[in-house]
Design an enzyme around this catalytic site. Sequence first.
Site, PDB file in Angstrom:
ATOM      1  N   ALA A  13      29.079  77.237 -51.187  1.00 19.24           N
ATOM      2  CA  ALA A  13      29.622  78.055 -50.076  1.00 19.24           C
ATOM      3  C   ALA A  13      29.230  79.524 -50.185  1.00 19.24           C
ATOM      4  O   ALA A  13      29.773  80.357 -49.469  1.00 19.24           O
ATOM      5  CB  ALA A  13      31.141  77.904 -50.031  1.00 19.24           C
ATOM      6  N   TYR A 157      13.615  65.787 -50.256  1.00 23.38           N
ATOM      7  CA  TYR A 157      14.843  66.183 -49.529  1.00 23.38           C
ATOM      8  C   TYR A 157      15.314  65.070 -48.592  1.00 23.38           C
ATOM      9  O   TYR A 157      16.495  64.720 -48.566  1.00 23.38           O
ATOM     10  CB  TYR A 157      14.564  67.470 -48.745  1.00 23.38           C
ATOM     11  CG  TYR A 157      15.741  67.937 -47.921  1.00 23.38           C
ATOM     12  CD1 TYR A 157      16.811  68.604 -48.512  1.00 23.38           C
ATOM     13  CD2 TYR A 157      15.784  67.708 -46.546  1.00 23.38           C
ATOM     14  CE1 TYR A 157      17.894  69.031 -47.753  1.00 23.38           C
ATOM     15  CE2 TYR A 157      16.865  68.127 -45.785  1.00 23.38           C
ATOM     16  CZ  TYR A 157      17.915  68.796 -46.390  1.00 23.38           C
ATOM     17  OH  TYR A 157      18.985  69.212 -45.638  1.00 23.38           O
ATOM     18  N   ALA A 159      14.709  61.918 -48.825  1.00 21.38           N
ATOM     19  CA  ALA A 159      15.224  60.811 -49.654  1.00 21.38           C
ATOM     20  C   ALA A 159      16.629  61.139 -50.150  1.00 21.38           C
ATOM     21  O   ALA A 159      17.524  60.283 -50.155  1.00 21.38           O
ATOM     22  CB  ALA A 159      14.281  60.563 -50.832  1.00 21.38           C
ATOM     23  N   LYS A 161      18.895  63.081 -48.786  1.00 25.49           N
ATOM     24  CA  LYS A 161      19.902  63.066 -47.712  1.00 25.49           C
ATOM     25  C   LYS A 161      20.126  61.642 -47.193  1.00 25.49           C
ATOM     26  O   LYS A 161      21.215  61.317 -46.713  1.00 25.49           O
ATOM     27  CB  LYS A 161      19.489  64.017 -46.583  1.00 25.49           C
ATOM     28  CG  LYS A 161      19.528  65.488 -47.009  1.00 25.49           C
ATOM     29  CD  LYS A 161      20.936  65.917 -47.400  1.00 25.49           C
ATOM     30  CE  LYS A 161      21.023  67.364 -47.825  1.00 25.49           C
ATOM     31  NZ  LYS A 161      22.387  67.772 -48.178  1.00 25.49           N
TER      32      LYS A 161
HETATM   33  N1  LIG Z   1      20.315  74.677 -42.355  1.00 27.78           N
HETATM   34  C1  LIG Z   1      19.864  73.517 -41.854  1.00 27.78           C
HETATM   35  O1  LIG Z   1      19.014  73.469 -40.976  1.00 27.78           O
HETATM   36  C2  LIG Z   1      20.421  72.191 -42.352  1.00 27.78           C
HETATM   37  C3  LIG Z   1      20.151  71.033 -41.631  1.00 27.78           C
HETATM   38  C4  LIG Z   1      20.664  69.819 -42.071  1.00 27.78           C
HETATM   39  C5  LIG Z   1      21.423  69.782 -43.224  1.00 27.78           C
HETATM   40  N2  LIG Z   1      21.651  70.923 -43.929  1.00 27.78           N
HETATM   41  C6  LIG Z   1      22.456  70.830 -45.141  1.00 27.78           C
HETATM   42  O2  LIG Z   1      23.574  71.690 -45.019  1.00 27.78           O
HETATM   43  C7  LIG Z   1      23.905  72.226 -46.296  1.00 27.78           C
HETATM   44  C8  LIG Z   1      23.883  73.758 -46.245  1.00 27.78           C
HETATM   45  O3  LIG Z   1      22.647  74.189 -45.735  1.00 27.78           O
HETATM   46  P1  LIG Z   1      22.239  75.735 -45.785  1.00 27.78           P
HETATM   47  O4  LIG Z   1      21.216  75.950 -44.736  1.00 27.78           O
HETATM   48  O5  LIG Z   1      23.434  76.606 -45.815  1.00 27.78           O
HETATM   49  O6  LIG Z   1      21.523  75.756 -47.249  1.00 27.78           O
HETATM   50  P2  LIG Z   1      21.218  76.981 -48.244  1.00 27.78           P
HETATM   51  O7  LIG Z   1      20.041  76.582 -49.054  1.00 27.78           O
HETATM   52  O8  LIG Z   1      21.151  78.262 -47.503  1.00 27.78           O
HETATM   53  O9  LIG Z   1      22.521  77.044 -49.167  1.00 27.78           O
HETATM   54  C9  LIG Z   1      22.733  76.134 -50.205  1.00 27.78           C
HETATM   55  C10 LIG Z   1      23.783  76.707 -51.157  1.00 27.78           C
HETATM   56  O10 LIG Z   1      23.964  75.769 -52.230  1.00 27.78           O
HETATM   57  C11 LIG Z   1      23.986  76.495 -53.453  1.00 27.78           C
HETATM   58  N3  LIG Z   1      23.564  75.626 -54.553  1.00 27.78           N
HETATM   59  C12 LIG Z   1      22.299  75.205 -54.836  1.00 27.78           C
HETATM   60  N4  LIG Z   1      22.309  74.465 -55.952  1.00 27.78           N
HETATM   61  C13 LIG Z   1      23.600  74.400 -56.379  1.00 27.78           C
HETATM   62  C14 LIG Z   1      24.237  73.773 -57.481  1.00 27.78           C
HETATM   63  N5  LIG Z   1      23.528  73.085 -58.389  1.00 27.78           N
HETATM   64  N6  LIG Z   1      25.581  73.901 -57.603  1.00 27.78           N
HETATM   65  C15 LIG Z   1      26.289  74.614 -56.695  1.00 27.78           C
HETATM   66  N7  LIG Z   1      25.736  75.252 -55.650  1.00 27.78           N
HETATM   67  C16 LIG Z   1      24.399  75.142 -55.497  1.00 27.78           C
HETATM   68  C17 LIG Z   1      23.012  77.641 -53.227  1.00 27.78           C
HETATM   69  O11 LIG Z   1      23.212  78.688 -54.170  1.00 27.78           O
HETATM   70  C18 LIG Z   1      23.367  78.036 -51.796  1.00 27.78           C
HETATM   71  O12 LIG Z   1      24.444  78.936 -51.764  1.00 27.78           O
HETATM   72  C19 LIG Z   1      22.906  71.626 -47.281  1.00 27.78           C
HETATM   73  O13 LIG Z   1      23.441  70.431 -47.811  1.00 27.78           O
HETATM   74  C20 LIG Z   1      21.727  71.289 -46.389  1.00 27.78           C
HETATM   75  O14 LIG Z   1      20.923  70.268 -46.937  1.00 27.78           O
HETATM   76  C21 LIG Z   1      21.168  72.121 -43.523  1.00 27.78           C
END
Ligand SMILES: NC(=O)c1ccc[n+]([C@@H]2O[C@H](COP(=O)([O-])OP(=O)(O)OC[C@H]3O[C@@H](n4cnc5c(N)ncnc54)[C@H](O)[C@@H]3O)[C@@H](O)[C@H]2O)c1
Length: 251
Positions: A13, A157, A159, A161
Amino acid sequence: MKLQDRVAVVTGAGQGIGRAYAHRLVEEGARVVVAELNEAKGKAVAEECLAAGGQAMFVRTDVADEASCQEMVAATLRQFGRLDILVNNAAIFSTITMKPFWELGQAEWDELMAVNVRGVWLASKAVVPPMRQQRSGRIINISSAAIFMGRPHYLHYIASKGAVFAMTRAMARELGDFGITVNTITPGATYTEIPRETVTPEQRDAMLRAQCIKRPEEPRDLVGTVVFLASDDAAFVTGQTITVNGGLTFY
Ligand SMILES: NC(=O)c1ccc[n+]([C@@H]2O[C@H](COP(=O)([O-])OP(=O)(O)OC[C@H]3O[C@@H](n4cnc5c(N)ncnc54)[C@H](O)[C@@H]3O)[C@@H](O)[C@H]2O)c1
């Protein structure tokens, strides 16, 4: 205030969509644990939540590490005395370098799987004991609508998800008898404050044209679905997938 006094843990978060989930959960009355690997960013989000008048705390968490996930839960119980909601949002995502799968390295694959798949399992495993004891709980897994499209150039990625999507169904079957629901959200390409290279301008335009609602998706488009799945309104909803992508795909 649909979630008054509930305790919600949101992994990853510290930025992006997870940060938006934390803010909205606080607005709905939940006490929020920002479980994040990046200490500076995680602390900042917890402080933003406190400044907004909510209750929140930061716990440095590496979801890929079992001891860290156990401590995430222990710290939550010490501070707030219960744990009602887990949002499995942390993932390796915005830092991914797009490339054909035959150019991916094994270390890259393993590192991503450790966070995106093992992390979902370990964080969920850690919250089960207190949720079982309470005989209630909500686990909300964040997958991606990209799994339905077979989007190219990040096979590890996709795979990972796909695994989250499947794990949701299996976890729901194992946890239903304990009053714990497990659902997944599949977001579309969502534009946050973090610049990313996973979507080229051409891909972005093509996706916008293919959506029913032709505007870019933002974190605020996703937060209501998390609140719904975390609330009493969703008590009989489990093992389900809700796609929030402006109608780009219909799964
Ligand atoms: N943004 C998009 O377009 C999109 C689309 C579909 C799904 N998602 C999913 O939504 C979620 C959030 O996406 P986002 O765009 O905010 O991603 P992001 O990469 O901006 O944020 C990911 C967060 O996870 C933290 N993180 C990474 N490894 C970690 C670990 N080992 N332990 C704890 N925290 C860790 C990071 O520090 C970061 O704060 C993710 O699961 C992503 O796969 C995003």
